[in-house]
Design a protein around this motif. Sequence first.
Motif, PDB file in Angstrom:
ATOM      1  N   LEU A  57       0.824  -1.209   0.000  1.00 22.85           N
ATOM      2  CA  LEU A  57       0.000   0.000   0.000  1.00 22.85           C
ATOM      3  C   LEU A  57       0.861   1.263   0.000  1.00 22.85           C
ATOM      4  CD1 LEU A  57      -2.821  -0.960   2.511  1.00 22.85           C
ATOM      5  CD2 LEU A  57      -3.078  -0.553   0.064  1.00 22.85           C
ATOM      6  N   ASN A  58       1.887   1.279   0.816  1.00 21.54           N
ATOM      7  CA  ASN A  58       2.686   2.497   0.953  1.00 21.54           C
ATOM      8  C   ASN A  58       3.592   2.755  -0.236  1.00 21.54           C
ATOM      9  OD1 ASN A  58       1.589   3.201   3.404  1.00 21.54           O
ATOM     10  ND2 ASN A  58       3.113   2.085   4.577  1.00 21.54           N
ATOM     11  N   ARG A  59       4.249   1.727  -0.748  1.00 19.24           N
ATOM     12  CA  ARG A  59       5.242   1.939  -1.795  1.00 19.24           C
ATOM     13  C   ARG A  59       4.676   1.769  -3.203  1.00 19.24           C
ATOM     14  NH1 ARG A  59       8.325   5.274   0.312  1.00 19.24           N
ATOM     15  NH2 ARG A  59       9.156   4.566   2.280  1.00 19.24           N
ATOM     16  N   TYR A  60       3.998   0.664  -3.439  1.00 24.13           N
ATOM     17  CA  TYR A  60       3.547   0.392  -4.804  1.00 24.13           C
ATOM     18  C   TYR A  60       2.310   1.197  -5.179  1.00 24.13           C
ATOM     19  CZ  TYR A  60       6.980  -3.278  -5.225  1.00 24.13           C
ATOM     20  OH  TYR A  60       8.157  -3.951  -5.296  1.00 24.13           O
ATOM     21  N   LEU A  61       1.443   1.471  -4.218  1.00 24.48           N
ATOM     22  CA  LEU A  61       0.252   2.257  -4.513  1.00 24.48           C
ATOM     23  C   LEU A  61       0.436   3.730  -4.180  1.00 24.48           C
ATOM     24  CD1 LEU A  61      -2.555  -0.206  -3.392  1.00 24.48           C
ATOM     25  CD2 LEU A  61      -1.587   0.154  -5.654  1.00 24.48           C
ATOM     26  N   GLY A  62       1.583   4.088  -3.627  1.00 21.97           N
ATOM     27  CA  GLY A  62       1.912   5.480  -3.391  1.00 21.97           C
ATOM     28  C   GLY A  62       1.254   6.137  -2.199  1.00 21.97           C
ATOM     29  N   LEU A  63       0.731   5.362  -1.258  1.00 22.43           N
ATOM     30  CA  LEU A  63       0.080   5.968  -0.099  1.00 22.43           C
ATOM     31  C   LEU A  63       1.072   6.605   0.863  1.00 22.43           C
ATOM     32  CD1 LEU A  63      -2.793   3.481   0.780  1.00 22.43           C
ATOM     33  CD2 LEU A  63      -2.875   5.569  -0.562  1.00 22.43           C
ATOM     34  N   ALA A  64       2.364   6.348   0.689  1.00 24.91           N
ATOM     35  CA  ALA A  64       3.372   6.987   1.537  1.00 24.91           C
ATOM     36  C   ALA A  64       3.342   8.499   1.367  1.00 24.91           C
ATOM     37  CB  ALA A  64       4.756   6.442   1.204  1.00 24.91           C
ATOM     38  N   PHE A  65       2.831   8.960   0.241  1.00 21.87           N
ATOM     39  CA  PHE A  65       2.798  10.390  -0.046  1.00 21.87           C
ATOM     40  C   PHE A  65       1.451  11.028   0.283  1.00 21.87           C
ATOM     41  CE2 PHE A  65       5.682   8.339  -3.110  1.00 21.87           C
ATOM     42  CZ  PHE A  65       6.874   8.860  -2.611  1.00 21.87           C
ATOM     43  N   VAL A  66       0.507  10.231   0.777  1.00 19.16           N
ATOM     44  CA  VAL A  66      -0.833  10.745   1.105  1.00 19.16           C
ATOM     45  C   VAL A  66      -1.154  10.310   2.539  1.00 19.16           C
ATOM     46  CG1 VAL A  66      -3.230  10.878   0.352  1.00 19.16           C
ATOM     47  CG2 VAL A  66      -1.445  10.365  -1.309  1.00 19.16           C
ATOM     48  N   PRO A  67      -0.711  11.074   3.535  1.00 15.35           N
ATOM     49  CA  PRO A  67      -0.833  10.644   4.935  1.00 15.35           C
ATOM     50  C   PRO A  67      -2.250  10.284   5.381  1.00 15.35           C
ATOM     51  CG  PRO A  67       0.576  12.569   4.779  1.00 15.35           C
ATOM     52  CD  PRO A  67      -0.026  12.355   3.420  1.00 15.35           C
ATOM     53  N   ALA A  68      -3.243  11.061   4.968  1.00 15.76           N
ATOM     54  CA  ALA A  68      -4.615  10.781   5.405  1.00 15.76           C
ATOM     55  C   ALA A  68      -5.099   9.444   4.854  1.00 15.76           C
ATOM     56  CB  ALA A  68      -5.547  11.907   4.970  1.00 15.76           C
ATOM     57  N   ALA A  69      -4.839   9.193   3.590  1.00 15.65           N
ATOM     58  CA  ALA A  69      -5.247   7.917   2.993  1.00 15.65           C
ATOM     59  C   ALA A  69      -4.449   6.767   3.599  1.00 15.65           C
ATOM     60  CB  ALA A  69      -5.042   7.958   1.481  1.00 15.65           C
ATOM     61  N   ARG A  70      -3.165   7.002   3.885  1.00 15.70           N
ATOM     62  CA  ARG A  70      -2.343   5.957   4.500  1.00 15.70           C
ATOM     63  C   ARG A  70      -2.895   5.570   5.867  1.00 15.70           C
ATOM     64  NH1 ARG A  70       2.993   8.128   4.964  1.00 15.70           N
ATOM     65  NH2 ARG A  70       2.334   8.890   6.988  1.00 15.70           N
ATOM     66  N   ARG A  71      -3.299   6.577   6.652  1.00 19.38           N
ATOM     67  CA  ARG A  71      -3.877   6.287   7.972  1.00 19.38           C
ATOM     68  C   ARG A  71      -5.191   5.528   7.841  1.00 19.38           C
ATOM     69  NH1 ARG A  71      -1.797  11.356   9.131  1.00 19.38           N
ATOM     70  NH2 ARG A  71      -3.754  12.371   8.621  1.00 19.38           N
ATOM     71  N   ALA A  72      -6.034   5.941   6.909  1.00 15.95           N
ATOM     72  CA  ALA A  72      -7.336   5.289   6.728  1.00 15.95           C
ATOM     73  C   ALA A  72      -7.159   3.842   6.280  1.00 15.95           C
ATOM     74  CB  ALA A  72      -8.176   6.057   5.715  1.00 15.95           C
ATOM     75  N   PHE A  73      -6.313   3.627   5.278  1.00 20.90           N
ATOM     76  CA  PHE A  73      -6.063   2.259   4.829  1.00 20.90           C
ATOM     77  C   PHE A  73      -5.372   1.453   5.918  1.00 20.90           C
ATOM     78  CE2 PHE A  73      -6.948   3.765   0.558  1.00 20.90           C
ATOM     79  CZ  PHE A  73      -7.550   2.652  -0.018  1.00 20.90           C
ATOM     80  N   GLY A  74      -4.466   2.081   6.660  1.00 26.50           N
ATOM     81  CA  GLY A  74      -3.775   1.393   7.743  1.00 26.50           C
ATOM     82  C   GLY A  74      -4.729   0.935   8.837  1.00 26.50           C
ATOM     83  N   ALA A  75      -5.695   1.800   9.170  1.00 26.30           N
ATOM     84  CA  ALA A  75      -6.682   1.436  10.190  1.00 26.30           C
ATOM     85  C   ALA A  75      -7.554   0.275   9.703  1.00 26.30           C
ATOM     86  CB  ALA A  75      -7.548   2.634  10.537  1.00 26.30           C
ATOM     87  N   GLY A  76      -8.003   0.348   8.456  1.00 25.20           N
ATOM     88  CA  GLY A  76      -8.809  -0.751   7.914  1.00 25.20           C
ATOM     89  C   GLY A  76      -8.031  -2.044   7.826  1.00 25.20           C
ATOM     90  N   LEU A  77      -6.795  -1.947   7.380  1.00 21.96           N
ATOM     91  CA  LEU A  77      -5.943  -3.125   7.277  1.00 21.96           C
ATOM     92  C   LEU A  77      -5.629  -3.699   8.657  1.00 21.96           C
ATOM     93  CD1 LEU A  77      -4.281  -4.956   5.414  1.00 21.96           C
ATOM     94  CD2 LEU A  77      -2.415  -3.319   5.631  1.00 21.96           C
ATOM     95  N   GLY A  78      -5.373  -2.823   9.622  1.00 22.58           N
ATOM     96  CA  GLY A  78      -5.115  -3.280  10.987  1.00 22.58           C
ATOM     97  C   GLY A  78      -6.326  -3.996  11.579  1.00 22.58           C
ATOM     98  N   GLY A  79      -7.516  -3.440  11.359  1.00 22.15           N
ATOM     99  CA  GLY A  79      -8.734  -4.087  11.842  1.00 22.15           C
ATOM    100  C   GLY A  79      -8.948  -5.447  11.206  1.00 22.15           C
ATOM    101  N   PHE A  80      -8.686  -5.523   9.902  1.00 17.67           N
ATOM    102  CA  PHE A  80      -8.817  -6.797   9.209  1.00 17.67           C
ATOM    103  C   PHE A  80      -7.811  -7.812   9.739  1.00 17.67           C
ATOM    104  CE2 PHE A  80      -7.747  -9.739   5.799  1.00 17.67           C
ATOM    105  CZ  PHE A  80      -9.000 -10.248   5.488  1.00 17.67           C
ATOM    106  N   ALA A  81      -6.575  -7.372   9.984  1.00 18.12           N
ATOM    107  CA  ALA A  81      -5.538  -8.276  10.488  1.00 18.12           C
ATOM    108  C   ALA A  81      -5.895  -8.787  11.884  1.00 18.12           C
ATOM    109  CB  ALA A  81      -4.186  -7.565  10.507  1.00 18.12           C
ATOM    110  N   VAL A  82      -6.406  -7.909  12.730  1.00 11.71           N
ATOM    111  CA  VAL A  82      -6.803  -8.336  14.078  1.00 11.71           C
ATOM    112  C   VAL A  82      -7.971  -9.319  13.995  1.00 11.71           C
ATOM    113  CG1 VAL A  82      -7.835  -7.541  16.245  1.00 11.71           C
ATOM    114  CG2 VAL A  82      -5.885  -6.320  15.261  1.00 11.71           C
ATOM    115  N   ALA A  83      -8.948  -9.038  13.132  1.00 10.60           N
ATOM    116  CA  ALA A  83     -10.082  -9.957  12.977  1.00 10.60           C
ATOM    117  C   ALA A  83      -9.614 -11.319  12.465  1.00 10.60           C
ATOM    118  CB  ALA A  83     -11.119  -9.355  12.024  1.00 10.60           C
ATOM    119  N   ALA A  84      -8.705 -11.319  11.498  1.00  9.64           N
ATOM    120  CA  ALA A  84      -8.175 -12.589  10.980  1.00  9.64           C
ATOM    121  C   ALA A  84      -7.433 -13.343  12.067  1.00  9.64           C
ATOM    122  CB  ALA A  84      -7.261 -12.325   9.788  1.00  9.64           C
ATOM    123  N   LEU A  85      -6.666 -12.631  12.898  1.00  3.74           N
ATOM    124  CA  LEU A  85      -5.927 -13.278  13.982  1.00  3.74           C
ATOM    125  C   LEU A  85      -6.873 -13.878  15.012  1.00  3.74           C
ATOM    126  CD1 LEU A  85      -3.253 -13.928  15.311  1.00  3.74           C
ATOM    127  CD2 LEU A  85      -3.287 -11.667  16.352  1.00  3.74           C
TER     128      LEU A  85
END
Length: 94
Positions: A57-85
Amino acid sequence: MKLSWSDPLVRAWVALMALSLAATAVAILRPQSPAWAGTAAGAVILGFAWLKARIILNRYLGLAFVPAARRAFGAGLGGFAVAALVLYALGQAG
């Protein structure tokens, strides 16, 4: 095209390969007993998958340059990872 270690995409690719190798090693070397060791190995592998998704997400999709989108995707991804765990741990307990 000349590849350079200073290129963020090259470093991201190397990190993805290293995480893939580490996850494979954990899966192969996973102890069969006690039962909690298998669950811990699965949790480590899920953690590697989460890190790989963040790199993509950060490097290949370029979210490293868009902090708000990086945080939003990070929160969703983190929630998904916790649910999977949690689902994985519940499946191993039963």
